[in-house]
Write a protein that holds these residues in place. Sequence first.
Motif: not given
Length: 678
Positions: A133, A136, A351, A353-355, A357, A359-360, A362-363, A366
């Motif tokens: 995560a 997050q 992350d 879930a983000r990937s 979805s 949004d790689d 964004g994953a 971080w």
Amino acid sequence: MIRTPNVLVVAPVALALSACAGEVTERASAGGTTPTPAPAATEYPLLGGPRGGNVWVKFCEGRGDDAALPRDPRELLVPGVNQGRAVAFNAHWRSCDNAVPRPTTCGELRAQAALGGLVAHGNGAVGSPVSFAGGQDVPGGLPAADYNDLWRVWGLPGRPDNFDELVAQRHGSPLSRARNPYPLPGEDPNATDGGSGQLPLAYTQIRRPDGRWTGEIGTKVCVFCHNGQIDTADGRLGPLLGGAGSIGDFAVAGSDFAKANSSGGTPADATQLITISTNRGTGAIDFFQLAFVLFSGGNPQLLLNDKIVASQAIGNIKSPPWWNLAYRAQKFHGAVLPTDSSRIDLAAYYDLARSLSGDDAGALAWMDAHAGPFQTWAETLAPPPYPGPIDTQLAEAGAILFHAKDLWAPGLDNPAPRPDAGNGSCASCHGAYSPRYIHDPAFLETPELGGLAAYTVPMSVIRTDPVYAEAMQSMRNRDGSMPAATMGQNVLYCGIGRAGETENLTPILLAPPLWGIWAAAPYLHNGALPNIWGVLDPARERPKIWRRVSTPARPDQQGLVVMGYDTSFERAYDTAKLGWKYEELACGDPGTGAYTACDPMDQSRPSTAQYALGLLYENIGLLWNLPRLEGLRMNQQDIENRKVFNTYLYSQGNQGHDFTAVLTDAERRALIEYLKTL
């Protein structure tokens, strides 16, 4: 503490000196041969050296933040380095284009190490990540109310007064020495500065960016693999984050969290979907075939390589210690990635879930902001000093043997093939540590290379369990190239290590640095040997089925609770054999898998069923990773059985490293004494 015994240990010293061609040479003259002492190398002591830890940390002691850092010695590990000398290097350094570049000043080193330490420890601090995560800022862990009810999952009649210690024991993660709070029943975490409870190293209470406590317990899966514990009566040692203690059991923790969660699902449930760990302390930790898919937004092309679809799973390994990272040019047991390729270090915080979805980016954001600092922090770690007495003279004899005894010398009839380079000693693969040999140009072309280990050995020489090394080759195409989809995914932004460069898909293992090796039991890449004596004595000290000693339960709790491995140095550590004490089991004892893993009628061989399973695991991709019955059930006996290491099982063999068979017991004792000084 190092002591010099009252009785001189003459025989081992003489034995070692006679084996060391570099200590005494003979020169021809008109009158015959005359013994001549070796030059200047003898001015340096046999014992000592940096004992691990980043050279930059030592440099920055007493210096200001603006001091420019010296060259990283690993940058010297280029093709052709140290060629023809006693110590061999063939796993080379590569600098990577990390989002956060490596530090250049003492100030940058300190700042990056501080941020990396936050990522590693957590302890309820703002910004501490949780598994899969990243950073997050919303609740996503196990509610503290459910965590407080774990005793119900265990089948106890009430919440025990030593609840925190029992969680640490059952899950195999020591209680943090720093405050790592969670709220006890009835407590408001924001009115009690997080609460009065104390979490193990592998957990952290999630906090909002504004500092508010959420009352959610997050898991730090990577800590389960890399936390250790060695307790001494004087309190000098204790929890060892970054070590190789092999004490954690995240499968048990995941099962407990899933059963305790009143809302029906937590991030910990993911550990139940695939078999990553069949034993406490070891497992399929370098699971790159699946990981490389997950770290690319689930790109299915990464599974189209026929050698992955029809190949063995990764099998069983144990984690190398982080405290040796600064002395490695490439990562993992198989030299899979360059050490400077820092993104993989935070794979457990990706992350997902983000990937998945879409949004790689964004994953990855971080990860990229924290991976470099985390690696910097890990490279500042130094191993714990051996807490017991050391026989100085015997250790000196061991230093000579370690660096200069040719295990393939004429007359020894070594059963294993000789490596292609080096002088045939332990140091030729594992590196030079003694100041005397670090400064000997016959061993190293520059003392800067002291303590570095960067040599890969083909499986035809090392001959340990082959599953892991062969699995690393299953990521390549049959012509030796890497699939384009694999090379284009997120973790391989800096390319692959020597594992992807061998001719004819030759499987290899990377000889590790040995700083702090005394504290890194069990041994071999899969953790199949309980002590160093077994590494050095392949014929007599390699139990087929064994179980490490557990911490004694409190008298009123015996038989009611699961305790972890005993980490008391005085009570549970074998100082003569250098490893944790263990109990040898027979096929048919609880946890041994009679007829499914071993044959009680012939205890020298696996069972017919295990042979058949091995063939299936080897030829059908990911089959080994399907859930096991005990992974779904996980009762108290199942958990106790996970403490049993059964070398009959697929990927858990204890063979190989048998070139040490030519050593005598006197030499083994001297080598063990020397390893205590590293």
